[in-house]
Design an enzyme around this catalytic site. Structure first.
Site: not given
Ligand SMILES: [Mg+2]
Ligand SMILES: [Zn+2]
Lengths: 498, 100, 495
Positions: C80, C161, C185
């Site tokens: 990420k 996210s 998330s």
């Protein structure tokens, strides 16, 4: 002490002073990162990724900084909070990489304490005043901005960014520039004793935010201004003098004092409004979520307490009571930890070399240090720290006086020679033949000659003018070039003068 | 509590985010919607409740006072610190001139 | 021959170790999938095929020398783009950090490289991890590889996210990826894409080197195809880090070795407050089914109460923006990242211009909310009140765990929604995290496992919430569901 008044056009005004002192905590590394704290390094060389607030960097507190703040709190008799927290103080400035300063607002490490000050340092036993300390909290220092290196840019150096500070907040208990000066001096003395701050005001290790307001005596507090980062005792006093009379002028001129941040200009001794800090401040303090509550256990506190040295007031009392020093000497010798340390080494050396108890030679050592050596160093323009005479060398000299090898007046000459040549007292006395004589025959001859040469004075003495005794002693010593044992001189003179 | 345009402008100034007129006007109802919704928290009786200070019960660990003990959190890395700077000048970060 | 990109963490690790295929073959297969999908899914901000190859070659060389390959030897992963990676641009999907190349590696990513992983690239996300649909990224939406079975071709959100992570794992662009979870998330995007993801107990994974959103909530965790893969990867990611003051100083348990889907003697709590008015029937059905599966696995299912559930989301939307408003103050154009210096601008003008240009609308909105709730006169009414409510929420869970071992709930209130469906109203977007946020506020381990498809053919997730430090209980209950759900569906390749 508190009768300092400003004479305004409309009458008397009283000044009310509170100080926030930022003291750099003595530590190797920064409060929340491992970079070094040393003064004077190349720009941005002592900056970690944490200090530069790179994305994802986190603070981890330095135990030593916490320990030093706790010890400082103990030294001012303050409440130590076993549970405290770090908060963020949010504002934007180029010297503040994170966009917030990690500080303590809601739960500071150290609570209420106090410091006793004396106004007249010639009379340490004279009137004293207790200045309340509201709190001590631990926080990060900011970086440094330089404005004069480039026509359109300021330069940012983050070496100081993240260095640990103690913010020591007094109560608004001071009422004159002199009290404020005495407070800063005393605080500095305590910090240096504790070892939690080196007190180097010219290097910025101690900076004062000076809060000043004026009022009619007895009335409620007026609006205060805060003059930031004043870095000497003298400047603190000047700031107060200037700020108080400025405020009186404002009020008497029909205006009102604005609560604002001001800057002291050492060149003119005046203060001016700080435009860059004029922004309405809203620091949005909240607990730093990167840090957990700081909980101290009894063992940690015990360790802090056990490591505290004898503090200046206690030392001063001991010097007076156990060593028999005058209040003045005790005050002078204990005001700074380095002086006290030097004196104690000198005393130990003198006593051991003379084979006496410290209390027996303490007065002599104290007098010699405060008048002879300080005077000599003053002339040379060097500090005690840089003195070419070490406590060991001084002790040797004093021991020679104490055991009667040389007289006090010869000791003065020897000190001068020591400073000139760097030789030891023993070597100088030996070489120059300065040993005091107790040879009664030689002294008696000198006494006889003095009495014969001053027959008129002998008459006057016998007629009751006892004060002349000193004159005969002096003349005899002079004739003996100072080497006569003064006790023998005294005895012989007494005999001969009847 | 609801916010008006002036308040949002003040908050934006405090947060150092320049907002255009349109952005500002659009933000007002959005923030008011969110604020009105979070204000239901006021219903909760929190008498005697301490605000959360540690998510998982834990206290602060202190580190030893050693310079550069871990290179990742130590100093002496000026080039690394300056490597992403928009204006690195003679070992400093450059910013528009500040008048103090 | 099997398609190597259909393999998960355990299969790749074991296959490389056994010599069934090389790490290089695996890396090349995933690199090819990424290259083919990037235009359609936009899951990566930067692909780093050379990094994956380099790491794979190193693993193959070690194997040739008979050296140990590490917990995840030969497994390429997606990172990420919230984790700082040394020498590789790290953006948090923001314009602010476009071009920022860290001189440091986050603790978690370093642990993964040390465990034998290679990096396939930096995955897209909601800007500064603020969002639930990946629509706030400066680098464009990530597209969910799943499509509704309604014949339409609507592009769906992969959740947020960690939407790049969920999309990439689901679309077989990587066998596993890192995620971070502040208020759901990891779990919500996992649910939206039919994969598995776990947020461990707060403090298990170091936050050092992860771009901060809300410090008291942020936690990293793995996103992978199944529970076992998550257990393996979490073991590699977790562990005490002296650089993070909130890091847990506890040994990392052997979660993989202790996996068991046998729940005999365990009690599973069903929180009644989660059954909200107007609950999506597909979600309700899946939840009931999940309870049934856990019963089948030997657990006793009981009704529990988490009375302050309703207040979790509003508390979150005070605490998280407040922390974010402060955490994001460092993006000021002075030391790194974007600088916008209008003609004649002073320092403070530069800040305002830089931050206006560098932050997207959702980030600005949250910074403003956070600034407001912390400002003078409002702090106690908002922030202190929210932190008190948070204490009550944590207490609810503590009480619940005196009655049960693990809690079962839906992960999200719906399956994946279409892009643009919720962007007009920030509140409707926030409500997506209603089931995920309470565990975040209490710092508890929680995971989402695929539980089947809804009537539109989209995956649904079930959430398991455990007591603090009890990742094992969460993983085991997740495994029990996984074994019974038999979830083998995968998105049809349309890209
Ligand atoms: Mg101040
Ligand atoms: Zn301060």
């Amino acid at each position: 002490m508190s009768n300092y008044r400003i004479q305004g056009a409309t009458g008397e005004w009283e000044v009310v002073i509170g100080l926030e002192v930022h003291a750099q905590v003595t530590s190797q590394s920064k409060l929340f990162s491992g970079s070094a704290t040393a003064f004077g390094a190349e720009p941005n060389s002592q900056v970690s990724l944490v200090d530069a607030a790179m994305p994802g960097m986190l603070p981890v507190p330095n135990r030593e900084c916490i320990r030093q703040a706790v010890r400082t709190g103990m030294a001012i008799d303050a409440q130590i909070n076993k549970w405290s927290r770090f908060d963020r103080k949010n504002y934007f400035y180029a010297d503040l990489p994170q966009g917030y300063q990690i500080s303590q607002l809601y739960h500071p490490l150290v609570g209420e304490g106090r410091i006793e000050i004396v106004l007249d340092d010639k009379d340490p036993e004279g009137s004293t005043k207790t200045i309340g300390i509201e709190r001590i909290h631990v926080e990060q220092d900011a970086g440094k901005l330089m404005h004069d290196q480039h026509p359109t840019m300021s330069y940012v150096d983050l070496n100081r960014s993240g260095v640990a500070l103690m913010e020591i907040v007094s109560r608004p208990d001071m009422r004159s520039p002199a009290e404020a000066g005495a407070y800063v001096s005393k605080l500095r003395s305590i910090l240096r004793y504790v070892g939690s701050c080196d007190g180097n005001m010219d290097q910025g290790s101690m900076r004062c935010d000076v809060n000043v307001s004026v009022r009619r005596p007895g009335e409620p507090f007026g609006t205060r201004t805060e003059t930031k980062n004043v870095n000497s005792v003298r400047f603190v006093m000047q700031t107060i003098e200037h700020e108080a009379s400025r405020q009186v002028d404002v009020i008497e001129g029909g205006g009102t004092v604005v609560q604002e941040t001001r800057l002291f200009d050492p060149g003119t001794g005046t203060t001016r409004s700080m435009r860059s800090k004029e922004d309405a401040h809203d620091y949005r303090y909240f607990p730093d979520p990167d840090l957990l509550p700081l909980e101290l256990d009894d063992a940690f506190l015990e360790d802090c307490r056990n490591s505290l040295p004898e503090l200046p007031d206690a030392k001063r009392h001991r010097y007076e009571n156990e060593l028999g020093l005058s209040a003045y000497n005790a005050g002078v010798l204990t005001a700074d930890v380095d002086t006290a340390r030097w004196f104690e080494l000198l005393l130990a050396q003198t006593a051991s070399k003379a084979g006496k108890q410290p209390a027996e030679v303490a007065k002599q050592a104290a007098n010699w240090l405060t008048s002879e050596l300080f005077g000599a160093l003053n002339k040379l323009g060097v500090s005690l720290e840089e003195s070419p005479i070490t406590p060991e060398k001084g002790g040797e000299l004093l021991a020679l006086v104490a055991d009667g090898t040389i007289s006090g007046s010869i000791a003065k000459q020897v000190l001068e020679k020591m400073l000139e040549t760097g030789d030891t007292a023993g070597a100088i006395v030996e070489r120059e033949g300065l040993k005091q004589t107790s040879d009664t025959g030689a002294i008696e001859a000198a006494v006889d000659k003095v009495l014969a040469d001053n027959a008129d004075k002998v008459e006057q003495y016998k007629g009751g003018k006892q004060a002349l005794f000193g004159f005969f002693v002096g003349q005899t010593m002079k004739a003996m070039q100072g080497k006569a044992n003064p006790q023998v001189v005294n005895e012989l003179l007494k005999q001969k003068l009847g | 509590m609801s916010v008006d345009t002036a308040t949002v402008a003040k908050i934006a100034a405090l947060a150092r985010i320049k907002l255009g007129e349109d952005e500002l006007e659009a933000m007002v109802p959005e923030l008011n919607g969110i604020l009105a919704w979070v204000e239901q928290l006021g219903e909760v009786d929190v008498t005697g409740v301490e605000p959360m200070t540690a998510v998982i019960p834990n206290t602060l660990r202190l580190r030893d006072d050693v310079i550069d003990a871990d290179p990742l959190t130590g100093g002496n890395k000026r080039d690394a610190v300056l490597s992403n700077a928009p204006a690195a000048e003679h070992g400093f970060f450059g910013v528009p001139k500040v008048i103090e | 021959m099997t398609d190597l990109t259909d393999l998960g963490v355990a299969a790749i690790r074991d296959g490389v170790a056994a010599g069934d295929f090389t790490a290089l073959e695996v890396a090349e297969a995933f690199n090819a999938n990424i290259a083919a999908a990037q235009g359609a899914l936009n899951a990566f901000i930067v692909a780093t095929p050379e990094k994956a190859i380099e790491a794979a070659r190193a693993i193959d060389a070690r194997r040739a020398k008979g050296e140990p390959l590490g917990k995840m030897g030969g497994v390429p992963i997606g990172m990420k783009d919230l984790f700082a990676t040394k020498g590789v641009q790290t953006t948090a999907a923001s314009h602010m950090l476009e071009g920022f190349v860290p001189e440091y590696e986050s603790t978690v990513s370093q642990k993964l490289w040390d465990a034998g992983c290679g990096m396939l690239g930096k995955l897209n996300l909601d800007q500064f991890a603020m969002g639930s649909s990946n629509e706030t990224s400066y680098f464009g939406n990530v597209i969910n590889p799943w499509k509704r079975n309604d014949g339409g071709n609507a592009s769906l959100a992969p959740g947020g996210s960690s939407g790049g992570s969920s999309s990439a794992v689901s679309a077989r662009l990587c066998p596993a990826a890192t995620g971070t979870d502040t208020g759901g998330s990891i779990r919500q995007p996992a649910a939206f894409t039919g994969i598995t993801g776990i947020k461990p107990t707060y403090g298990r994974c170091s936050r050092w080197g992860i771009v901060a959103f809300a410090s008291s909530l942020d936690q990293a965790g793995p996103m992978a195809r199944d529970v076992t893969d998550c257990a393996i990867m979490l073991e590699a990611m977790a562990g005490f880090d002296p650089k993070d003051s909130t890091s847990l100083d506890m040994p990392v348990p052997e979660w993989e070795a202790n996996l068991s889907g046998d729940l005999a003697g365990k009690k599973v709590g069903i929180p009644r407050e989660y059954r909200m008015d107007g609950m999506n029937p597909d979600i309700a059905k899946s939840w009931d089914q999940g309870a049934e599966w856990l019963r089948d696995a030997g657990a006793e299912v009981i009704d529990i109460s988490l009375p302050h559930t309703k207040y979790a989301l509003p508390a979150y939307y005070i605490v998280a923006p407040a922390e974010a408003s402060s955490n994001l103050a460092r993006y000021d154009g002075v030391r790194y990242g974007l600088r916008d210096l209008p003609d004649g601008a002073g320092l403070q003008d530069m800040y305002a211009a830089t931050r206006a240009a560098g932050f997207g609308p959702e980030v600005k909105r949250r910074i403003l909310i956070g600034t407001y709730v912390l400002s003078a006169g409002f702090y106690d009414a908002y922030y202190t009140q929210a932190q008190k409510v948070r204490t009550l929420i944590a207490l609810d869970f503590r009480n619940a765990f005196t009655e049960c071992d693990v809690i079962l709930a839906p992960t999200a209130p719906s399956a994946a929604f279409a892009l643009g469906e919720k962007t007009d109203d920030p509140l409707s977007m926030y409500l997506n995290d209603v089931f995920a946020v309470p565990a975040s506020l209490a710092g508890l381990p929680a995971m989402s496992v695929p539980a089947g498809l809804d009537s539109a053919g989209l995956p649904l997730g079930l959430q398991l919430i455990g007591n603090m430090f009890d990742e094992q209980g969460v993983l085991n209950a997740g495994l029990a569901i996984e074994q019974r759900a038999g979830f083998t569906a995968k998105p049809e390749k349309w890209w």
